[in-house]
Design an enzyme around this catalytic site. Sequence first.
Site, PDB file in Angstrom:
ATOM      1  N   CYS A  46       0.865  -1.187   0.000  1.00 49.85           N
ATOM      2  CA  CYS A  46       0.000   0.000   0.000  1.00 49.85           C
ATOM      3  C   CYS A  46       0.898   1.233   0.000  1.00 49.85           C
ATOM      4  CB  CYS A  46      -0.901  -0.017   1.225  1.00 49.85           C
ATOM      5  SG  CYS A  46      -1.902   1.475   1.392  1.00 49.85           S
ATOM      6  N   CYS A  49       0.239   3.096   3.589  1.00 54.51           N
ATOM      7  CA  CYS A  49       0.591   2.570   4.913  1.00 54.51           C
ATOM      8  C   CYS A  49       1.614   1.446   4.873  1.00 54.51           C
ATOM      9  CB  CYS A  49      -0.663   2.103   5.654  1.00 54.51           C
ATOM     10  SG  CYS A  49      -1.319   0.514   5.086  1.00 54.51           S
ATOM     11  N   CYS A  95      -7.380  -0.861   0.845  1.00 49.55           N
ATOM     12  CA  CYS A  95      -6.452  -1.419   1.824  1.00 49.55           C
ATOM     13  C   CYS A  95      -7.217  -1.608   3.126  1.00 49.55           C
ATOM     14  CB  CYS A  95      -5.281  -0.468   2.032  1.00 49.55           C
ATOM     15  SG  CYS A  95      -4.186  -0.946   3.395  1.00 49.55           S
ATOM     16  N   CYS A  98      -5.574   0.758   6.145  1.00 53.28           N
ATOM     17  CA  CYS A  98      -5.698   2.222   6.224  1.00 53.28           C
ATOM     18  C   CYS A  98      -6.893   2.767   5.445  1.00 53.28           C
ATOM     19  CB  CYS A  98      -4.414   2.895   5.741  1.00 53.28           C
ATOM     20  SG  CYS A  98      -4.185   2.869   3.951  1.00 53.28           S
ATOM     21  N   CYS A 118      -8.100  -4.817 -10.556  1.00 54.26           N
ATOM     22  CA  CYS A 118      -7.644  -3.718 -11.418  1.00 54.26           C
ATOM     23  C   CYS A 118      -7.269  -2.556 -10.505  1.00 54.26           C
ATOM     24  CB  CYS A 118      -8.784  -3.351 -12.369  1.00 54.26           C
ATOM     25  SG  CYS A 118      -8.357  -2.087 -13.563  1.00 54.26           S
TER      26      CYS A 118
END
Length: 133
Positions: A46, A49, A95, A98, A118
């Site tokens: 991510c 985070c 995510c 976060c 995607c």
Amino acid sequence: MSDGNQEEQWKEKLTPEQYNICRGKGTERAFTGKYWNCHEDGIYRCACCGEELFDSDTKFESGSGWPSFYIPLKGENVAEHRDESHGMVRIEVTCAKCGSHLGHVFPDGPKPTNLRYCINSASLDLDKEAKKK
Ligand code: FE
């Protein structure tokens, strides 16, 4: 800490494009991101985070112009949400740690899952060292 402070911290940490996509659920233009045509090994984290989201081994050529994967590294790290924006019904993925917007998952991917995650390049950060250990 108020939500306002949290938003200010994201603005400081992220580029304007990343902020628009990750925190504002925007979408980068196809074939413009840094990872759609990337073939390097690593773990895609991510961008916000650092959570581990996708393995380069599960990346495939979708032709869409966005980095595409057929499965998350760990299912619990990627959250799904029904998205009815833009006159469509899609499944948004974020995510799980976060809450940052990643992209969408579609049921037209390759085997073995038949799923196509995607994902915006701007939401990802490729960790090339992660798989060398
Ligand atoms: Fe995150």
